[in-house]
Design a protein around this motif. Structure first.
Motif, PDB file in Angstrom:
ATOM      1  N   LEU A 154       0.831  -1.207   0.000  1.00 49.87           N
ATOM      2  CA  LEU A 154       0.000   0.000   0.000  1.00 49.87           C
ATOM      3  C   LEU A 154       0.868   1.260   0.000  1.00 49.87           C
ATOM      4  CD1 LEU A 154      -2.782  -1.086   2.542  1.00 49.87           C
ATOM      5  CD2 LEU A 154      -3.019  -0.840   0.067  1.00 49.87           C
ATOM      6  N   ASP A 155       1.953   1.221   0.768  1.00 53.33           N
ATOM      7  CA  ASP A 155       2.894   2.355   0.792  1.00 53.33           C
ATOM      8  C   ASP A 155       3.566   2.546  -0.565  1.00 53.33           C
ATOM      9  OD1 ASP A 155       2.291   2.873   3.406  1.00 53.33           O
ATOM     10  OD2 ASP A 155       4.069   1.900   4.250  1.00 53.33           O
ATOM     11  N   ALA A 156       3.651   1.441  -1.322  1.00 59.10           N
ATOM     12  CA  ALA A 156       4.256   1.504  -2.658  1.00 59.10           C
ATOM     13  C   ALA A 156       3.260   1.984  -3.708  1.00 59.10           C
ATOM     14  CB  ALA A 156       4.801   0.133  -3.050  1.00 59.10           C
ATOM     15  N   ASP A 157       2.072   2.397  -3.251  1.00 57.40           N
ATOM     16  CA  ASP A 157       1.013   2.908  -4.128  1.00 57.40           C
ATOM     17  C   ASP A 157       0.350   1.798  -4.948  1.00 57.40           C
ATOM     18  OD1 ASP A 157      -0.628   4.950  -4.837  1.00 57.40           O
ATOM     19  OD2 ASP A 157       0.656   5.775  -6.402  1.00 57.40           O
ATOM     20  N   VAL A 158       0.319   0.585  -4.389  1.00 58.10           N
ATOM     21  CA  VAL A 158      -0.457  -0.504  -4.973  1.00 58.10           C
ATOM     22  C   VAL A 158      -1.882  -0.383  -4.426  1.00 58.10           C
ATOM     23  CG1 VAL A 158      -0.733  -3.024  -5.068  1.00 58.10           C
ATOM     24  CG2 VAL A 158       1.553  -2.014  -5.181  1.00 58.10           C
ATOM     25  N   SER A 159      -2.890  -0.587  -5.256  1.00 53.54           N
ATOM     26  CA  SER A 159      -4.273  -0.434  -4.804  1.00 53.54           C
ATOM     27  C   SER A 159      -4.601  -1.452  -3.711  1.00 53.54           C
ATOM     28  CB  SER A 159      -5.236  -0.622  -5.978  1.00 53.54           C
ATOM     29  OG  SER A 159      -5.259  -1.956  -6.402  1.00 53.54           O
ATOM     30  N   TYR A 160      -5.532  -1.084  -2.824  1.00 48.73           N
ATOM     31  CA  TYR A 160      -5.890  -1.975  -1.710  1.00 48.73           C
ATOM     32  C   TYR A 160      -6.409  -3.311  -2.229  1.00 48.73           C
ATOM     33  CZ  TYR A 160      -8.162  -3.888   2.413  1.00 48.73           C
ATOM     34  OH  TYR A 160      -8.526  -4.726   3.437  1.00 48.73           O
ATOM     35  N   LYS A 161      -7.222  -3.278  -3.271  1.00 43.85           N
ATOM     36  CA  LYS A 161      -7.790  -4.506  -3.823  1.00 43.85           C
ATOM     37  C   LYS A 161      -6.701  -5.471  -4.285  1.00 43.85           C
ATOM     38  CE  LYS A 161     -10.964  -6.130  -7.427  1.00 43.85           C
ATOM     39  NZ  LYS A 161     -11.809  -5.726  -8.583  1.00 43.85           N
ATOM     40  N   VAL A 162      -5.714  -4.944  -5.005  1.00 44.40           N
ATOM     41  CA  VAL A 162      -4.616  -5.779  -5.506  1.00 44.40           C
ATOM     42  C   VAL A 162      -3.754  -6.280  -4.347  1.00 44.40           C
ATOM     43  CG1 VAL A 162      -2.503  -5.791  -6.904  1.00 44.40           C
ATOM     44  CG2 VAL A 162      -4.575  -4.682  -7.774  1.00 44.40           C
ATOM     45  N   ALA A 163      -3.443  -5.388  -3.390  1.00 46.11           N
ATOM     46  CA  ALA A 163      -2.613  -5.767  -2.241  1.00 46.11           C
ATOM     47  C   ALA A 163      -3.277  -6.862  -1.413  1.00 46.11           C
ATOM     48  CB  ALA A 163      -2.335  -4.544  -1.371  1.00 46.11           C
ATOM     49  N   LYS A 164      -4.587  -6.747  -1.191  1.00 49.23           N
ATOM     50  CA  LYS A 164      -5.307  -7.749  -0.389  1.00 49.23           C
ATOM     51  C   LYS A 164      -5.370  -9.089  -1.125  1.00 49.23           C
ATOM     52  CE  LYS A 164      -9.466  -8.557   2.357  1.00 49.23           C
ATOM     53  NZ  LYS A 164      -9.499  -9.989   2.012  1.00 49.23           N
ATOM     54  N   SER A 165      -5.665  -9.037  -2.409  1.00 52.01           N
ATOM     55  CA  SER A 165      -5.713 -10.266  -3.209  1.00 52.01           C
ATOM     56  C   SER A 165      -4.359 -10.966  -3.203  1.00 52.01           C
ATOM     57  CB  SER A 165      -6.131  -9.930  -4.643  1.00 52.01           C
ATOM     58  OG  SER A 165      -6.047 -11.074  -5.460  1.00 52.01           O
ATOM     59  N   PHE A 166      -3.288 -10.161  -3.308  1.00 48.26           N
ATOM     60  CA  PHE A 166      -1.927 -10.700  -3.314  1.00 48.26           C
ATOM     61  C   PHE A 166      -1.618 -11.410  -1.998  1.00 48.26           C
ATOM     62  CE2 PHE A 166       2.576 -10.276  -2.290  1.00 48.26           C
ATOM     63  CZ  PHE A 166       3.184 -10.774  -3.434  1.00 48.26           C
ATOM     64  N   THR A 167      -1.878 -10.748  -0.869  1.00 49.71           N
ATOM     65  CA  THR A 167      -1.541 -11.346   0.432  1.00 49.71           C
ATOM     66  C   THR A 167      -2.438 -12.536   0.749  1.00 49.71           C
ATOM     67  OG1 THR A 167      -2.873  -9.608   1.490  1.00 49.71           O
ATOM     68  CG2 THR A 167      -0.494  -9.280   1.442  1.00 49.71           C
ATOM     69  N   ASP A 168      -3.681 -12.519   0.290  1.00 54.16           N
ATOM     70  CA  ASP A 168      -4.566 -13.674   0.487  1.00 54.16           C
ATOM     71  C   ASP A 168      -4.025 -14.903  -0.241  1.00 54.16           C
ATOM     72  OD1 ASP A 168      -6.258 -12.190   2.041  1.00 54.16           O
ATOM     73  OD2 ASP A 168      -7.800 -11.901   0.504  1.00 54.16           O
ATOM     74  N   THR A 169      -3.537 -14.689  -1.448  1.00 58.16           N
ATOM     75  CA  THR A 169      -2.959 -15.795  -2.233  1.00 58.16           C
ATOM     76  C   THR A 169      -1.705 -16.335  -1.566  1.00 58.16           C
ATOM     77  OG1 THR A 169      -3.792 -14.805  -4.278  1.00 58.16           O
ATOM     78  CG2 THR A 169      -2.085 -16.464  -4.508  1.00 58.16           C
ATOM     79  N   VAL A 170      -0.834 -15.422  -1.096  1.00 63.40           N
ATOM     80  CA  VAL A 170       0.398 -15.839  -0.415  1.00 63.40           C
ATOM     81  C   VAL A 170       0.067 -16.620   0.852  1.00 63.40           C
ATOM     82  CG1 VAL A 170       2.452 -15.025   0.802  1.00 63.40           C
ATOM     83  CG2 VAL A 170       1.788 -13.956  -1.360  1.00 63.40           C
ATOM     84  N   LYS A 171      -0.910 -16.148   1.617  1.00 63.73           N
ATOM     85  CA  LYS A 171      -1.304 -16.827   2.859  1.00 63.73           C
ATOM     86  C   LYS A 171      -1.788 -18.247   2.572  1.00 63.73           C
ATOM     87  CE  LYS A 171      -4.472 -16.466   6.798  1.00 63.73           C
ATOM     88  NZ  LYS A 171      -5.540 -15.662   7.433  1.00 63.73           N
ATOM     89  N   GLU A 172      -2.624 -18.375   1.567  1.00 68.59           N
ATOM     90  CA  GLU A 172      -3.170 -19.692   1.198  1.00 68.59           C
ATOM     91  C   GLU A 172      -2.050 -20.659   0.829  1.00 68.59           C
ATOM     92  OE1 GLU A 172      -6.034 -21.594  -2.288  1.00 68.59           O
ATOM     93  OE2 GLU A 172      -6.140 -19.442  -1.866  1.00 68.59           O
ATOM     94  N   LYS A 173      -1.076 -20.184   0.063  1.00 64.65           N
ATOM     95  CA  LYS A 173       0.025 -21.050  -0.361  1.00 64.65           C
ATOM     96  C   LYS A 173       0.978 -21.351   0.789  1.00 64.65           C
ATOM     97  CE  LYS A 173      -0.117 -20.050  -5.254  1.00 64.65           C
ATOM     98  NZ  LYS A 173       0.630 -19.747  -6.479  1.00 64.65           N
ATOM     99  N   ALA A 174       1.216 -20.367   1.654  1.00 65.08           N
ATOM    100  CA  ALA A 174       2.152 -20.554   2.774  1.00 65.08           C
ATOM    101  C   ALA A 174       1.626 -21.577   3.776  1.00 65.08           C
ATOM    102  CB  ALA A 174       2.411 -19.230   3.463  1.00 65.08           C
ATOM    103  N   LEU A 175       0.338 -21.483   4.096  1.00 65.26           N
ATOM    104  CA  LEU A 175      -0.237 -22.400   5.092  1.00 65.26           C
ATOM    105  C   LEU A 175      -0.381 -23.816   4.549  1.00 65.26           C
ATOM    106  CD1 LEU A 175      -2.972 -20.106   6.683  1.00 65.26           C
ATOM    107  CD2 LEU A 175      -0.767 -20.763   7.660  1.00 65.26           C
ATOM    108  N   GLY A 176      -0.361 -23.946   3.249  1.00 61.90           N
ATOM    109  CA  GLY A 176      -0.512 -25.271   2.652  1.00 61.90           C
ATOM    110  C   GLY A 176       0.795 -25.981   2.405  1.00 61.90           C
ATOM    111  N   GLN A 177       1.936 -25.368   2.818  1.00 66.06           N
ATOM    112  CA  GLN A 177       3.231 -25.969   2.536  1.00 66.06           C
ATOM    113  C   GLN A 177       3.914 -26.448   3.805  1.00 66.06           C
ATOM    114  OE1 GLN A 177       5.926 -24.670  -0.292  1.00 66.06           O
ATOM    115  NE2 GLN A 177       4.505 -23.412  -1.479  1.00 66.06           N
TER     116      GLN A 177
END
Length: 450
Positions: free
Chosen positions: A39-62
């Motif tokens: 968000l500080d890098a001027d990425v939109s909230y929607k994109v930032a949230k979608s990105f971290t949700d995807t990372v979380k899903e993959k991290a917890l599954g490994q």
């Protein structure tokens, strides 16, 4: 580039250091910081949230392997998702036409005309294309003159029609000219505006419809962040262009446009501009950019740049001189010139893993080697050929001739000796020492900083 984002992501990953395993709690804490960094890098909230949700899903599954820490695993997942966010694979430019017609669009001030010339130079020197630049911006008088100057600089003809102010006619006649003179690539620079307006959109759409380009590129200033993304979307809705060009990326410490554009307009970033020089253009590789954002460097691009300047005959001569311990200041200057041809020195050093952070507060400009060349230029031909004769009185004369203190002359001679030793190691096949040689560049170029 992207220094602020890189620094904040590095701090975010520290949350997982020392953890024995990945849990929903420690992942959530890390990704909260990652989302804030985006968000500080001027990425939109929607994109930032979608990105971290995807990372979380993959991290917890490994499962975390014994040899890999949770922090390292998280960096790997974030790296892969950053690359995917930016497009995953490099997108090629379409040059299949006869001639291949490339239409350049964008707002005024985005670097559109400069990029047109850079692209012409890139296609001429790297792809062996015969290029014609077309001055299609009939509203800004300086645009036509600027393109003529740049075209002369790179040895590419610029097509203009003084008496015709219709961009469609100019574009059509330029293509006819290219066919007549067997020119296989036409790059059309079009008019920009200070803001999006209906007249501008209608005009660029008319040019596109008239010439049916094989490639339409939208040029945007990466430093404008989300404004760049919004402008890209507005243009794409009307033009349906093929790819994006991000200019001024070397001055972008945040990275919002580079990270977001692909997901918003679903069009690849194809090129990036990294300065004003005509060779300051790079093909955009999402994975390599993710490497640089995460402080991993970009050795592949560094090696590619070095190979472009590599002269096999000269390299053999140099290797023979190194083997006989005959490397002198003339060879030293020759190597400096080759390094300068590779691009901005600070940018090159930033491609070495771990060097980006070390260079954060170091000011290395494009004239970093100017003082070194002045000192060597003050030496006699005999002294350049025989560095061992440089005694105290000679060094004093050289210092006076180049306008520096004698301490700077002594420091340069010491750096020359160090470089000679390193290059001898590199020529002997020690690949690891190539990085040491590049690190020594930092000492050479920043040692003169006042």
């Amino acid at each position: 580039m992207f220094e602020n984002l890189s620094e904040k992501l590095e701090r975010a990953f520290k949350t997982l250091k020392g953890q024995g395993h990945i849990t929903e709690i420690n992942v959530a804490e890390t990704l909260k910081d990652v989302r804030k960094a985006l968000l500080d890098a001027d990425v939109s909230y929607k994109v930032a949230k979608s990105f971290t949700d995807t990372v979380k899903e993959k991290a917890l599954g490994q499962q975390v392997l014994t040899a890999v820490s949770p922090g390292q695993l998280m960096v790997k997942i974030v790296h892969d998702e950053l690359a995917a966010l930016m497009g995953a694979e490099q997108a090629e430019i379409n040059l299949k036409g006869a001639p291949a017609v490339i239409l350049i669009a964008g707002l005024q001030g985005s670097g559109k005309t400069t990029f047109s010339a850079k692209l012409a130079n890139y296609l001429k020197t790297k792809k062996n294309r015969k290029v014609l630049l077309v001055a299609g911006d009939v509203y800004r008088p300086a645009a036509i003159e600027q393109l003529k100057v740049l075209g002369e600089q790179i040895g590419v003809k610029v097509f203009t029609i003084d008496e015709d102010k219709n961009p469609v006619n100019i574009a059509r006649k330029a293509i006819a000219h290219a066919k007549e003179f067997d020119i296989n690539t036409v790059i059309i620079d079009t008019a920009g505006r200070l803001a999006i307006d209906e007249q501008m959109m209608n005009e660029i759409a008319a040019v596109k419809q008239a010439v049916n380009p094989h490639e339409t590129l939208f040029v945007v200033d990466s430093m404008t962040g989300q404004d760049a993304v919004n402008t890209a979307k507005a243009f794409n809705d009307r033009l349906d262009y093929d790819g994006v060009v991000l200019t001024k990326l070397d001055g972008d410490t945040r990275g919002g446009a580079a990270l977001t554009i692909r997901s918003v307009v679903d069009k690849p970033v194809k090129f990036v501009g990294l300065g004003e020089k005509m060779d300051a253009i790079d093909v955009f590789y999402p994975s390599r950019m993710a490497d640089r954002i995460l402080g991993m460097g970009d050795i592949v691009s560094l090696v590619e740049r070095a190979q472009e300047q590599f002269d096999e005959v000269e390299a053999r001569k140099l290797q023979q001189k190194l083997a006989k311990d005959q490397f002198n200041f003339n060879d030293f200057v020759s190597q400096i010139k080759q390094i300068k041809k590779m691009g901005n020195v600070k940018d090159l050093l930033g491609m070495i893993p771990g060097m980006g952070k070390a260079l954060k507060d170091v000011d290395i400009d494009d004239d970093a080697f100017k003082g070194i060349e002045a000192i060597i230029g003050s030496m006699t031909p005999f002294e350049r050929e025989n560095p061992s004769v440089l005694n105290g009185s000679r060094r004093k004369r050289i210092a006076m001739g180049s306008g520096v203190e004698i301490a700077e002359v002594n420091r340069l001679i010491k750096q020359f000796e160090d470089t000679r030793k390193m290059m001898k190691l590199v020529s002997g096949g020690g690949g690891k020492n190539a990085l040491n040689a590049m690190r020594n560049m930092k000492k050479m170029s920043s040692g003169r900083k006042r």
